[in-house]
Motif scaffolding. Sequence first.
Motif, PDB file in Angstrom:
ATOM      1  N   CYS A   1      18.455  35.870 -24.296  1.00 24.25           N
ATOM      2  CA  CYS A   1      18.207  34.707 -24.902  1.00 24.25           C
ATOM      3  C   CYS A   1      17.092  34.596 -25.764  1.00 24.25           C
ATOM      4  CB  CYS A   1      18.330  33.685 -23.770  1.00 24.25           C
ATOM      5  SG  CYS A   1      16.557  33.542 -22.971  1.00 24.25           S
ATOM      6  N   SER A   2      17.127  33.782 -26.613  1.00 24.89           N
ATOM      7  CA  SER A   2      15.834  33.601 -27.322  1.00 24.89           C
ATOM      8  C   SER A   2      14.699  32.683 -26.579  1.00 24.89           C
ATOM      9  CB  SER A   2      16.249  32.682 -28.690  1.00 24.89           C
ATOM     10  OG  SER A   2      16.437  31.447 -28.098  1.00 24.89           O
ATOM     11  N   ASN A   3      13.590  32.692 -27.086  1.00 27.49           N
ATOM     12  CA  ASN A   3      12.218  32.279 -26.522  1.00 27.49           C
ATOM     13  C   ASN A   3      12.466  30.702 -26.250  1.00 27.49           C
ATOM     14  OD1 ASN A   3       9.880  30.602 -27.633  1.00 27.49           O
ATOM     15  ND2 ASN A   3      10.649  32.404 -29.197  1.00 27.49           N
ATOM     16  N   ILE A   4      12.377  30.342 -24.761  1.00 30.28           N
ATOM     17  CA  ILE A   4      12.711  28.761 -24.555  1.00 30.28           C
ATOM     18  C   ILE A   4      11.658  27.690 -25.452  1.00 30.28           C
ATOM     19  CG2 ILE A   4      12.785  27.166 -22.491  1.00 30.28           C
ATOM     20  CD1 ILE A   4      14.770  29.820 -22.474  1.00 30.28           C
ATOM     21  N   SER A   5      10.411  28.352 -25.681  1.00 34.91           N
ATOM     22  CA  SER A   5       9.483  27.061 -26.200  1.00 34.91           C
ATOM     23  C   SER A   5      10.059  27.002 -27.662  1.00 34.91           C
ATOM     24  CB  SER A   5       8.094  27.864 -26.110  1.00 34.91           C
ATOM     25  OG  SER A   5       7.301  27.079 -26.914  1.00 34.91           O
TER      26      SER A   5
ATOM     27  N   ASP B   1      15.446  33.897 -32.133  1.00 34.09           N
ATOM     28  CA  ASP B   1      14.086  33.766 -32.269  1.00 34.09           C
ATOM     29  C   ASP B   1      13.476  34.047 -33.897  1.00 34.09           C
ATOM     30  OD1 ASP B   1      14.207  35.933 -29.483  1.00 34.09           O
ATOM     31  OD2 ASP B   1      12.921  34.217 -29.568  1.00 34.09           O
TER      32      ASP B   1
ATOM     33  N   ARG C   1       8.617  31.218 -33.339  1.00 31.29           N
ATOM     34  CA  ARG C   1       9.889  32.020 -33.469  1.00 31.29           C
ATOM     35  C   ARG C   1      10.868  31.041 -33.023  1.00 31.29           C
ATOM     36  NH1 ARG C   1       9.736  33.279 -36.872  1.00 31.29           N
ATOM     37  NH2 ARG C   1      10.459  35.723 -37.079  1.00 31.29           N
TER      38      ARG C   1
END
Lengths: 543, 478
Positions: free
Chosen positions: A395-399, A207, A369
């Motif tokens: 996990c990190s944000n998909i967007s 992120d 992010r």
Amino acid sequence: MRRFVISQAKNLIDQTRRRPLPNHKSLRLLSLAAASDSAPVLSSPRLFSSSSDMSGSDSSSSSLPVTLDSINPKVLKCEYAVRGEIVNIAQRLQEDLKINKDAYPFDEIIYCNIGNPQSLGQQPITFFREVLALCSHTALLDESATHGLFSSDSIDRAWKILDQIPGKATGAYSHSQGIKGLRDAIAAGIEARDGFPADPNDIFMTDGASPGVHMMMQLLISSEKDGILCPIPQYPLYSASIALHGGSLVPYYLDEASGWGLEISELKKQLEEARSKGITVRALAVINPGNPTGQVLAEENQREIVDFCKKEGLVLLADEVYQENVYVPDKKFHSFKKVARSMGYGEKDICLVSFQSISKGYYGECGKRGGYMEVTGFTSDVREQIYKLASVNLCSNISGQILASLVMSPPKPGDDSYDSYIAEKEGILSSLAKRAKTLEEALNKLEGVTCNRAEGAMYLFPCINLPQKAIAAAEAAKTAPDAFYCKRLLNATGIVVVPGSGFRQVPGTWHFRCTILPQEDKIPAIVNRLTEFHKSFMDEFRD
Amino acid sequence: MALEYELLNENVKKCQYAVRGELYLRASELQKEGKKIIFTNVGNPHALGQKPLTFPRQVVALCQAPFLLDDPNVGMLFPADAIARAKHYLSLTSGGLGAYSDSRGLPGVRKEVAEFIQRRDGYPSDPELIFLTDGASKGVMQILNCVIRGEGDGILVPVPQYPLYSATISLLGGSLVPYYLDESENWGLDVNNLRQSVAQARSQGISVRAMVIINPGNPTGQCLSEANLKEILRFCYNEKLVLLGDEVYQQNIYQDERPFISSKKVLMEMGSPFNKEVQLVSFHTVSKGYWGECGQRGGYFEMTNIPPRVVEEIYKVASIALSPNVSAQIFMGLMVSPPKPGDISYDQFARESKGILESLRRRAKIMTDGFNSCKNVVCNFTEGAMYSFPQIRLPTGALQAAKQAGKVPDVFYCLKLLEATGISTVPGSGFGQKEGVFHLRTTILPAEEEMPEIMDSFKKFNDEFMTQYDNGFGYSRM
């Protein structure tokens, strides 16, 4: 009175026997009791130092478990000036401006403290946002009306990305390193950039780049005996992260006189000094292009750095988030991976972590992010630990992941959106270069101010030769001299910059960091106000 | 080599997170080899076919590409209330989704969260004490980082627990002080267990600083009663503990005897001196409920009775990460202020939400009943959250086989289950359990129409396994 004090002390001793760590208040009373009588005193209590003063409201709540004197001292120790004191003052001024317009010689606050381009009017890249919108609401892809509102290649790209996501589920946790197909695109982008292969399994999406830096610090630092070499001046994420993880920052000074050059002799000197103090230096952090200093390293310099790390057994932490922000024709960005590989150093030869972000460049997508670290040269058991750390946060944000893959594989010639993409990109970059030059020239015209050019990144870091009178006034106000200057600047002009002490500097020198991000039409007003302010400041404090 | 395994931070090596550990990695390997895997290892609804709610996705799509709002044809693709809401959230930002927000999150969204809390509980909530985070997990880590100074500091954690807590305490170098939930009492929390745990920790020189409750529970699913919450808050008051209330499953309730009641509400209702003195941090997320937007990474925490200077320090640390991601902040705003009756999108939204929640309720029952029909399996009802946590009474033969294979017994069982059926679960040892008692955690998230087949598949494997290893020498049990 004496009996009262002794009984108070006895009460506190009883209380503190239940809680092993006394607060400041009880210590003061204990020493009073000890001075006046043979009241029992606790054996040497551990005192946690705090950078802030003891306010009444906190010490009176000493019965609460979480108070200022009982929280993790590493939290108290760490600092982050980019959003520190000056910004708090600016925010209060901004609120007040709404109701007291006439009380101020300016009508708006201009935030030049933080590399946050889209908050100052920079527009996002259309193609990237089209793809993101389509991935956000995939039902759009089934509507015929969509073709009228979106470019055809953004629709194609959205389909391609969705096919790489299991079940096309953009709301699901992904693989803890990031969606495989997106990592493939990033690896391909790295290879296209460097001419050397990249392995998608080496990529950990995060992120923003900052969490990646924290992960590496967590991994490398076991105690204050572990040191990390950091450039001075540095982006204070490094000092803050090292403090939070209980390690030691080993400074190496960049040379302002030679355009913030990085001398290997300086690295050697600092390394040896740290080792002589019993510190195990574990890594070298290099920010290229530099923040706040803006220099772009020469390739020869980079080769020396790689050799140095290899020879000394250091992990090379390469913060390359400004890789797309280079404004001068005589410098070019070369990734440390490319440099290392072109020297013949492979996976077995050097431990290298390269950080990239979607927040900077020409895309400036701070609020999304997104970022990644490419981790090469580590044994599999170490990589497993990195994976494990990543997995705790799932996990990190998909967007942000999608955007990172777009940044590393943008439209190509022939794509429907290519022309408009290039126009937007070059428009932003050339404007940044122009603003960098304009502000640099304006700063160099100020009395007692010298400013190295911004070869890259998003900042100018002028050196102010503050007169003795000003330094004395700052001391009287219990403020660092550069913070004193910056506060005066804010109050006179509404311009928010960050004092150099937030980035550290050679002792006795003063700087401030100002971004080059306000839109072009605001720059003349900024230059005028800054120039006027500086003149009146010097008139007031000239020796 | 600059970085060898031996030189790594011990705290990193010690920490474990089974949810994406051995079983998951084996399942991923098998999937690559072409085996059909049913991933029930993590509460990840959309990965198992749950569809995102339409309205929030429409709003966020418009926020991603604000130039759409200028197009005269935008109304052909988006309903008017989604368009209005997108404009509303964009106006709360200072430059759209691409600009760092306030490090605590957009003030406008925090205000909406405060209003939600006030409506839910009937007590005021201060937006200044609400921080938005990249998922609730980040918030938990931030707060624990504040509380834990060293291994002398202990955090009370339920056993079984969601291993974010054990992993984080490990990473921060603190001490986990377990308190056991009672499986025979529907995973109930007995204050006497708490007292025992605290006393034991203190006798070892540990300073117990905080207590974690997960309500509804994970992996256990139990919903705490109001009486229980009162006991817990009183306990925290007496023992000077800050209560960390993980309430991320507050919208996942599958029985009516114990509806969700927030720790904050109970605390406020207890009045003086508790309401002004017990320190509480409550956590929530967009990942669970009926939203299931795990991939957005959106969460918040609300602080109660935390001194202002401490709030400042937490703010300072938050500012190093600059800001939580703005898209998720908008999801959070939408979650706490969803479409209302009369709004254009209300009917569809209500239909979608109701459909998901009712199905979850049915699946909770299907799974519990399914497990209870298996040989040597006993399963408490899933009162809330998203998981089923059956106890597997392993015969001695299985324990021996596990030992020979060098595996913990429940890991052995789960690996066999995976290989036979493709069902990927998390062994109970990943969450903590009483010595010699084994469980596995699965989610209730597979599609309803696939559930009967999955439960049949499980029963077939389990009953065959039990027969295979049943040598008459007894079983693991409480």
